[in-house]
Design an enzyme around this catalytic site. Structure first.
Site, PDB file in Angstrom:
ATOM      1  N   ILE A 241     -13.628 -53.382 -52.911  1.00 53.72           N
ATOM      2  CA  ILE A 241     -13.554 -52.027 -53.473  1.00 53.72           C
ATOM      3  C   ILE A 241     -12.713 -52.041 -54.754  1.00 53.72           C
ATOM      4  CG2 ILE A 241     -12.932 -49.614 -53.022  1.00 53.72           C
ATOM      5  CD1 ILE A 241     -13.467 -50.244 -50.025  1.00 53.72           C
TER       6      ILE A 241
ATOM      7  N   TYR B 129      -5.311 -52.166 -37.073  1.00 52.43           N
ATOM      8  CA  TYR B 129      -5.557 -51.962 -38.510  1.00 52.43           C
ATOM      9  C   TYR B 129      -5.336 -50.485 -38.858  1.00 52.43           C
ATOM     10  CZ  TYR B 129      -8.353 -50.850 -42.603  1.00 52.43           C
ATOM     11  OH  TYR B 129      -8.777 -50.340 -43.797  1.00 52.43           O
TER      12      TYR B 129
ATOM     13  N   ASP C 137     -13.464 -50.281 -31.249  1.00 50.43           N
ATOM     14  CA  ASP C 137     -14.538 -49.571 -31.968  1.00 50.43           C
ATOM     15  C   ASP C 137     -14.771 -48.160 -31.413  1.00 50.43           C
ATOM     16  OD1 ASP C 137     -15.509 -51.139 -34.006  1.00 50.43           O
ATOM     17  OD2 ASP C 137     -17.063 -52.105 -32.795  1.00 50.43           O
TER      18      ASP C 137
END
Ligand code: UDP
Length: 348
Positions: free
Chosen positions: A13, A142, A286
């Protein structure tokens, strides 16, 4: 023209944002450890420093030498799955090393920061689409590192009047027009590049992590946002702070969700290749569904994303993968250390 320091500017990015900043006439310096970044994507016209944010003296020397008007902070470890096995590495890099950056910014009176944040802050959504005021309950380490850093930023705002904008990305995907820069992680953990590597014959199959989620087809649903649209949002956020805007947080997503199976089907259509699918167990950490409500940045900063179709997004990623089937060059350790001993490439 303003001089912008981009940490992690050799990453996926960051490199797209650097390209846009240069097109708009900004002076740009890039700082990157090259642990995950690629020197090839750093344009010649930027000052490049190979340095890790752990290196406080090195950071000080860079700030001593340059006058930055703002910092855009991308440098971080990003793989949610890996963070579950190596939390210390993630907290050290994403939190402690980030504090080194903030401290040197405060020392040299650099008071504006754009921060690369994430939808992983929200964890399992209570409401969907997700707005910025949704509870922040990450389900992977994270996401926790990014939540902690957003909290740290709010403390620097209170104490030192730091002005910052945190941009919470949903699933960044796709590649720049011209396919010169794109997504190349090692190891690659993201769905779209892995599906395309399978289409290229670089992998035997794509594994679907979990088919028993509470979603329409049982696979996880994500909101995929084109990296060039993300870059535009960074520019708007930067301009806002440079013009005296206040600290804020914004979601960046398309507002549309696609399941893992839908992404694979779209990739088959775009590439014209058969892609072998293997159903596997869930990946730890997830959430089932992540879809953004990005109304706030559209209303406040006038963000207007161009890529709304998943096929169009995958098409740009496919062009990149076809042009760079083996990804970017991996630096030999000799070249890595040679670069490290000559920390600036542009002689500034
Ligand atoms: N995924 C998958 N197989 C893979 C990689 C990812 O099924 O080989 C799934 C993953 O479990 C998640 C979605 O694809 O539900 C998007 O994952 P990715 O790692 O691209 O982004 P994340 O949502 O973790 O930021």
């Amino acid at each position: 023209m303003s001089h912008i320091l981009v940490t992690g500017g050799a990453g996926y990015i960051g490199s797209h944002v650097v390209k846009l900043l240069l097109e708009k006439g900004y002076k740009v310096s890039v700082l990157d450890s090259l642990i995950n970044g690629h020197i090839e994507v750093v344009p010649e016209e930027v000052n490049f420093y190979q340095i890790d944010l752990a290196d406080k003296e090195g950071l000080d020397a860079i700030f001593e030498k340059n006058t930055f008007d703002a910092v855009m902070h991308f440098a971080a470890f990003i793989e949610a799955g890996i963070s579950m096995n190596e939390p210390g590495k993630f907290f050290t890099n994403n939190c402690s090393n980030g504090i080194n950056l903030l401290e040197v910014m405060m020392k040299y009176d650099v008071s504006k920061l754009i921060f690369s944040s994430t939808a992983a802050l929200y964890g399992d959504p209570i409401q969907t689409p997700i707005k910025e005021n949704h509870p922040l309950q990450p389900v992977n380490h994270y996401g926790t590192t990014k939540l902690i850093f957003e909290k740290i930023l709010s403390m620097y705002k209170e104490t030192y009047n730091l002005k910052y904008i945190a941009l919470r990305y949903f699933n960044a995907a796709g590649a720049d027009q011209g396919a010169e820069i794109g997504e190349d992680h090692d190891p690659e953990t993201h769905l779209i590049p892995l599906v395309l590597q399978t289409a290229l014959g670089k992998r035997d199959d794509i594994k679907i992590f979990g088919t028993d989620y509470d979603t329409e087809d049982g696979t996880c649903v994500r909101d995929y946002i084109h990296v060039s649209d993300l870059a535009e949002a960074h520019l708007l956020a930067l301009e806002n702070l440079l013009e005296g805007g206040q600290s804020d947080q914004f979601n960046l997503g398309n507002g549309k969700g696609f399941s893992v199976r839908e992404v694979i089907e779209a990739a088959k259509k775009v590439t014209g290749k058969d892609i072998k699918v293997v159903e596997a167990g869930r990946r730890e950490g997830d959430p089932a569904i992540l879809i953004a409500d990005s109304t706030k940045i559209k209303n406040k900063l006038g963000w207007d994303p161009k890529f709304t179709s998943i096929e169009d997004i995958i098409k740009t990623a496919w062009e990149f993968h076809m042009k760079h089937p083996d990804g970017f060059k991996k630096l030999s350790s000799a070249t890595f250390f040679e670069l490290l001993s000559t920390p600036t490439r542009a002689g500034n």
